[in-house]
Design a protein around this motif. Structure first.
Motif, PDB file in Angstrom:
ATOM      1  N   GLN A 332      -1.004   6.152  -8.683  1.00 28.10           N
ATOM      2  CA  GLN A 332      -1.108   7.174  -7.316  1.00 28.10           C
ATOM      3  C   GLN A 332      -1.001   7.078  -6.383  1.00 28.10           C
ATOM      4  O   GLN A 332       0.670   6.250  -5.932  1.00 28.10           O
ATOM      5  N   TYR A 333      -0.517   6.970  -5.469  1.00 27.02           N
ATOM      6  CA  TYR A 333      -0.455   7.603  -4.274  1.00 27.02           C
ATOM      7  C   TYR A 333       1.297   7.966  -4.583  1.00 27.02           C
ATOM      8  O   TYR A 333       1.816   7.553  -3.525  1.00 27.02           O
ATOM      9  N   TYR A 335       4.027   9.940  -3.230  1.00 24.30           N
ATOM     10  CA  TYR A 335       5.103   9.728  -2.360  1.00 24.30           C
ATOM     11  C   TYR A 335       6.530  11.002  -2.322  1.00 24.30           C
ATOM     12  O   TYR A 335       7.437  10.301  -3.412  1.00 24.30           O
ATOM     13  N   SER A 353       4.880   5.561  -5.553  1.00 21.76           N
ATOM     14  CA  SER A 353       3.695   5.370  -6.054  1.00 21.76           C
ATOM     15  C   SER A 353       3.258   3.941  -5.406  1.00 21.76           C
ATOM     16  O   SER A 353       3.216   3.045  -4.474  1.00 21.76           O
ATOM     17  N   LYS A 354       1.749   3.819  -5.646  1.00 23.27           N
ATOM     18  CA  LYS A 354       0.891   2.397  -5.236  1.00 23.27           C
ATOM     19  C   LYS A 354       1.318   1.155  -5.217  1.00 23.27           C
ATOM     20  O   LYS A 354       1.531   0.293  -4.582  1.00 23.27           O
ATOM     21  N   ASN A 390       2.383   0.836  -2.093  1.00 25.82           N
ATOM     22  CA  ASN A 390       2.569   2.589  -1.330  1.00 25.82           C
ATOM     23  C   ASN A 390       4.183   3.156  -1.460  1.00 25.82           C
ATOM     24  O   ASN A 390       4.331   2.805  -0.174  1.00 25.82           O
ATOM     25  N   TYR A 448       0.239   1.173   5.472  1.00 26.36           N
ATOM     26  CA  TYR A 448       0.698   3.065   5.098  1.00 26.36           C
ATOM     27  C   TYR A 448       2.250   3.073   5.071  1.00 26.36           C
ATOM     28  O   TYR A 448       1.893   3.709   6.414  1.00 26.36           O
ATOM     29  N   PHE A 505      -4.335   7.125   6.615  1.00 18.22           N
ATOM     30  CA  PHE A 505      -2.960   7.862   6.427  1.00 18.22           C
ATOM     31  C   PHE A 505      -2.614   9.114   7.176  1.00 18.22           C
ATOM     32  O   PHE A 505      -2.068   9.833   6.212  1.00 18.22           O
ATOM     33  N   GLY A 526      -5.342  11.205   5.146  1.00 15.92           N
ATOM     34  CA  GLY A 526      -6.384  10.442   4.260  1.00 15.92           C
ATOM     35  C   GLY A 526      -6.994  11.203   3.027  1.00 15.92           C
ATOM     36  O   GLY A 526      -7.360  11.148   2.042  1.00 15.92           O
ATOM     37  N   ALA A 562      -5.344  11.221   0.581  1.00 12.19           N
ATOM     38  CA  ALA A 562      -4.004  10.516   0.578  1.00 12.19           C
ATOM     39  C   ALA A 562      -2.965  11.709   0.457  1.00 12.19           C
ATOM     40  O   ALA A 562      -1.418  11.928   0.043  1.00 12.19           O
ATOM     41  N   ARG A 583      -3.693  11.559  -3.864  1.00 14.64           N
ATOM     42  CA  ARG A 583      -4.125  10.253  -3.962  1.00 14.64           C
ATOM     43  C   ARG A 583      -4.378   9.505  -5.472  1.00 14.64           C
ATOM     44  O   ARG A 583      -3.408   8.897  -5.835  1.00 14.64           O
TER      45      ARG A 583
END
Length: 592
Positions: A332-333, A335, A353-354, A390, A448, A505, A526, A562, A583
């Motif tokens: 998740q998340y 980046y 990542s998350k 994150n 974040y 976000f 977000g 996100a 996300r």
């Protein structure tokens, strides 16, 4: 060697005469004769002992000669000869004058001087006694200064020099080892070398000038033995020319950060760091030029670069990035950060990542057609890098040492720096350091933290743009230097006269969107959308206005929350493409 006067011989004659006259009048001549010997012995001990004063102690002299003449003051009185005691020590090889075999030799001289025959790796100390014509001897003087005979010049062994015939950087470092227990100094073109006596090694540096350079390495020991080595090296700076001319030149940046500004074309120069470096050239109305140059193996003297005209940015296709034929997905998340991680000329991909970790997807394809076959987690020392939650990675040469470092924001709002103590091809990250502002407070945006390094006000220093979980963007201006940044406290970035707010976000990405040479901003939010803000100000005083949402086929781009934008020419077709993290943990590619 210098000595004071002996006790005069005429005084002794008078003492003998007095004793003989006394013996005529006293029958106890034996007792008086014994007494006279006692008196004479006393005089010898108390007076003659001062005839040859001691040499200066704790002094060492060095020589490289075969014969050394030593002299002392000629005393008054009748001196028939001098008797010398010579302490000769032969040092063991490699003992550094700390161990050896000592012999005591005897010698005589009719003059207050002596020719000492010296042998290499021997030391000598002399004592002298004066003997009168009547056979009376002074005590030996104390030993002389320590004389060490070193007749061998320093031995130097140099490490291999850079292999190319032409050096591409304006300085050179010569390293090597030496064998010389009495080394005085080593210089390179008159500049003192750094010497490590315990290791028997040295490091010398010299500045080079364009063209052929003659380097002279000089080693001198305490005995004045000299070793000279000469080297001829050619320094050929790389010339960068462009069409159009007067383009801005940057070194050691990447797809998201311009790098170190180094003037405008045409220009002949180089950084002082050998090895691979990233060249980036920009000019308003044209696409940026990006390439990796290896200055350790370079044979090209001139880089003539023709920039391609900017043709606008528009997206018509979208697909999910894959690795080993499977969709890329993290916990998740996602980046994403596109970067040539090992400077092999191909785009790689970092994805935060998350769970706070960062995965590296190495490009096994080409720069035009990136292909990924798997991933590994980045590490610091002996453990996996984790910033808590994150992870938001950004690659930058933070301290301008020619090696890419790592900035990482986290879910708690902090910004962490990992300095690369290795190389670009084999990064080795040190411990995490939370960045602080000019007040000494830890930089924090609440939640974040999404970092972007950019020279925001055109002063050629790194500044920070930081997205936050609340939807705002913060600016931290650099009040230090580009090599040693010192950032101000975060303050909100404005557009249309008010602080930017995209809801939640906020993730910024700075790029020239419309080809006018100014710094525009994409901001993910977000809800999965990407906002565009155009700069209508100047290079040194940006002024932002909102310009709507980024679209694909006239429909706004939207991912599953996100959104993390990253603008890059993914397939090298001269048009910008767009990576977007989401996300759900996937990364999407939008192309024209």
């Amino acid at each position: 060697m210098t000595h004071s006067h002996f006790l005069k011989e005429t005084f002794l004659d008078r003492v003998n005469a007095v004793i003989k006259s006394i013996l005529r009048y006293f029958p106890v001549w034996k007792d008086l004769l014994f007494l006279s010997f006692v008196i004479i012995a006393y005089l010898v001990v108390t007076v003659f002992i001062k005839a040859l004063p001691p040499y200066a102690q704790k002094t060492v002299e060095y020589t490289n000669k075969d014969l050394v003449k030593t002299v002392w003051s000629s005393p008054a009185g009748d001196v028939e000869r001098y008797h010398l005691e010579i302490r000769d020590t032969r040092f063991f090889p490699g003992s550094r004058d700390q161990g050896g075999i000592t012999m005591v030799k005897q010698a005589t001289s009719g003059k207050p001087e002596y020719q000492l025959k010296c042998e290499h790796n021997h030391s000598y100390m002399l004592s002298v006694a004066a003997i009168s014509s009547t056979g009376i001897s002074s005590p030996f003087s104390r030993e002389s200064n320590l004389l060490i005979c070193d007749q061998q010049a320093p031995l130097l062994e140099l490490e291999p020099l850079p292999s190319p015939a032409k050096l591409r950087y304006p300085s050179v470092t010569i390293r090597g080892t030496f064998v010389e227990p009495h080394l005085r100094f080593i210089t390179l073109n008159g500049n003192s070398a750094d010497i490590d006596p315990s290791r028997g090694s040295f490091t010398a540096r010299a500045h080079l000038y364009p063209g052929r350079n003659r380097l002279t390495l000089l080693a001198v020991d305490l005995a004045e033995n000299i070793t000279t080595r000469t080297l001829d090296l050619e320094y050929a700076p790389v010339s960068i020319v462009s069409l159009p001319t007067d383009a801005r030149i940057y070194w050691n940046g990447n797809y998201a950060y311009l790098g170190i500004y180094s003037g405008n074309t045409p220009q002949s120069f180089n950084q002082s760091t050998p090895g691979k470096q990233v060249l980036r050239i920009t000019y308003p109305g044209f696409n940026d030029h990006y390439r990796v140059i290896d200055f350790s193996e370079l044979t090209t003297d001139i880089y003539a670069i023709t920039l391609t005209p900017f043709s606008g940015i528009a997206f018509g296709q979208a697909r999910q990035l894959t690795s080993a034929d499977q969709p890329i997905a993290v916990a998740q998340y996602a980046y994403p950060c596109a970067v040539d991680y090992d400077l092999d000329g191909n785009k790689d991909l970092l994805i935060g990542s998350k769970d706070g970790t960062i995965a590296l997807f190495t490009n096994a394809g080409t720069d035009d057609r990136p292909a990924f076959t798997g991933s590994r987690l980045l590490r610091e020392d002996d453990k996996v890098i984790s910033v808590g939650t994150n992870a938001a990675p950004f690659v930058v040469d933070y301290d301008n040492d020619g090696v890419q470092d790592l900035l990482v924001g986290n879910g708690e709002g902090y910004l962490t720096l990992f300095i690369n103590r290795g190389s670009n091809s084999q990064p080795l990250y040190g411990p995490a350091v939370v960045l602080r502002d000019t007040r000494g407070a830890e930089i924090n945006v609440g939640s974040y933290c999404a970092p972007q390094v950019v020279d925001w006000n055109g002063d050629n220093r790194k500044d920070l743009l930081l997205g936050s979980g609340e939807g705002t963007i913060f600016l931290c201006l650099n009040e230090g230097t580009d090599r040693k940044p010192l950032f101000s406290s975060p303050h909100p970035l404005e557009a249309d006269g008010a602080p930017i707010d995209v809801g939640s976000f906020a993730v910024p990405f700075v790029a020239d969107w419309n080809g006018d040479g100014k710094q525009d901003i994409l901001i993910g939010d977000g809800d999965g959308y990407i906002h565009l803000y155009l700069d209508i100000g100047t290079w040194t005083a940006p002024k932002l206005i909102a310009a709507g949402l980024v679209t694909v086929n006239d429909e706004r781009i939207a991912v599953d929350g996100a959104a993390v934008p990253f603008l890059v020419d993914w397939n090298n077709d001269g048009r910008k493409d767009l990576l977007v993290g989401s996300r759900e943990g996937s990364v999407y590619l939008f192309t024209d």
